[in-house]
Design a protein around this motif. Sequence first.
Motif, PDB file in Angstrom:
ATOM      1  N   THR A  74       9.813  74.722  18.147  1.00 39.83           N
ATOM      2  CA  THR A  74       9.712  73.386  18.735  1.00 39.83           C
ATOM      3  C   THR A  74      10.317  73.343  20.126  1.00 39.83           C
ATOM      4  OG1 THR A  74      11.804  72.738  17.728  1.00 39.83           O
ATOM      5  CG2 THR A  74       9.795  72.263  16.473  1.00 39.83           C
ATOM      6  N   ALA A  81      -1.128  76.280  15.311  1.00 39.84           N
ATOM      7  CA  ALA A  81      -0.420  75.260  16.079  1.00 39.84           C
ATOM      8  C   ALA A  81      -0.605  73.892  15.433  1.00 39.84           C
ATOM      9  CB  ALA A  81      -0.943  75.235  17.514  1.00 39.84           C
ATOM     10  N   TYR A  82       0.490  73.100  15.443  1.00 39.53           N
ATOM     11  CA  TYR A  82       0.423  71.733  14.928  1.00 39.53           C
ATOM     12  C   TYR A  82       1.399  70.868  15.722  1.00 39.53           C
ATOM     13  CZ  TYR A  82       4.484  73.095  11.974  1.00 39.53           C
ATOM     14  OH  TYR A  82       5.696  73.538  11.502  1.00 39.53           O
ATOM     15  N   PRO A  83       1.243  69.536  15.675  1.00 45.47           N
ATOM     16  CA  PRO A  83       2.064  68.665  16.528  1.00 45.47           C
ATOM     17  C   PRO A  83       3.562  68.874  16.319  1.00 45.47           C
ATOM     18  CG  PRO A  83       0.237  67.429  15.625  1.00 45.47           C
ATOM     19  CD  PRO A  83       0.241  68.773  14.927  1.00 45.47           C
ATOM     20  N   ASP A  84       4.269  68.936  17.435  1.00 48.92           N
ATOM     21  CA  ASP A  84       5.721  69.092  17.453  1.00 48.92           C
ATOM     22  C   ASP A  84       6.346  67.712  17.256  1.00 48.92           C
ATOM     23  OD1 ASP A  84       8.406  69.359  18.154  1.00 48.92           O
ATOM     24  OD2 ASP A  84       8.002  70.661  19.871  1.00 48.92           O
ATOM     25  N   ARG A 127      -1.445  76.782  21.342  1.00 49.67           N
ATOM     26  CA  ARG A 127      -2.587  75.997  20.860  1.00 49.67           C
ATOM     27  C   ARG A 127      -3.891  76.802  20.846  1.00 49.67           C
ATOM     28  NH1 ARG A 127      -4.290  71.568  24.860  1.00 49.67           N
ATOM     29  NH2 ARG A 127      -5.357  73.387  25.699  1.00 49.67           N
ATOM     30  N   VAL A 137       4.141  76.402  16.865  1.00 51.16           N
ATOM     31  CA  VAL A 137       3.787  77.270  15.742  1.00 51.16           C
ATOM     32  C   VAL A 137       5.069  77.591  14.993  1.00 51.16           C
ATOM     33  CG1 VAL A 137       1.783  78.298  16.920  1.00 51.16           C
ATOM     34  CG2 VAL A 137       4.034  79.419  17.079  1.00 51.16           C
ATOM     35  N   SER A 166       1.875  80.377  11.423  1.00 46.98           N
ATOM     36  CA  SER A 166       1.138  79.118  11.235  1.00 46.98           C
ATOM     37  C   SER A 166       0.222  78.921  12.429  1.00 46.98           C
ATOM     38  CB  SER A 166       2.089  77.922  11.124  1.00 46.98           C
ATOM     39  OG  SER A 166       2.568  77.542  12.404  1.00 46.98           O
ATOM     40  N   VAL A 173       2.526  70.817  20.933  1.00 46.04           N
ATOM     41  CA  VAL A 173       2.337  71.483  19.643  1.00 46.04           C
ATOM     42  C   VAL A 173       3.339  72.621  19.530  1.00 46.04           C
ATOM     43  CG1 VAL A 173      -0.123  70.914  19.526  1.00 46.04           C
ATOM     44  CG2 VAL A 173       0.600  73.113  20.519  1.00 46.04           C
TER      45      VAL A 173
END
Length: 152
Positions: A27, A70-73, A39, A98, A68, A96
């Motif tokens: 993060t 990428a996903y929203p931070d 991303r 990982v 993982s 984002v």
Amino acid sequence: MNYWLMKSEPDEASILDLQRSGTLPWTGVRNYQARNFMRDDMRLGDGVLFYHSSCPEPGIAGLAEVCSAAYPDATQFDPANHYFDPKSKREAPRWVHVDVRWRETTRLLSLKEMREAPELASMRVLEKGSRLSITPVTPAEWQAVLKRLHAA
């Protein structure tokens, strides 16, 4: 498979923290180019050189892997968090991250030693003025680092 060098300040998240927890969310990245690497280019299983920065002796302290997509931070939405971004919206997140999984804690391959190694001269982390927290690493650079980390 891709390879990456990911910088972390050891007082925020060290290789030993990663070893203890097994996985960590990466993060707090607030640079668009580094975000785009996560991303657009990172894939499950990509190799990571875990680099300690902003400390008395910076350098590569261990190995990890991307575990993982990428996903929203979530830190971007938390006003109490140092990485809060008031311009980012939940319906359109700006940032984002990982997750990374620990693979190995190694001896420290110091920045000084990296600079002295001709086979590492092309690494982006060694470029003058390079401040990106995430940079791609070529397969040749990855192998050269592994060789140095595991030399007797």
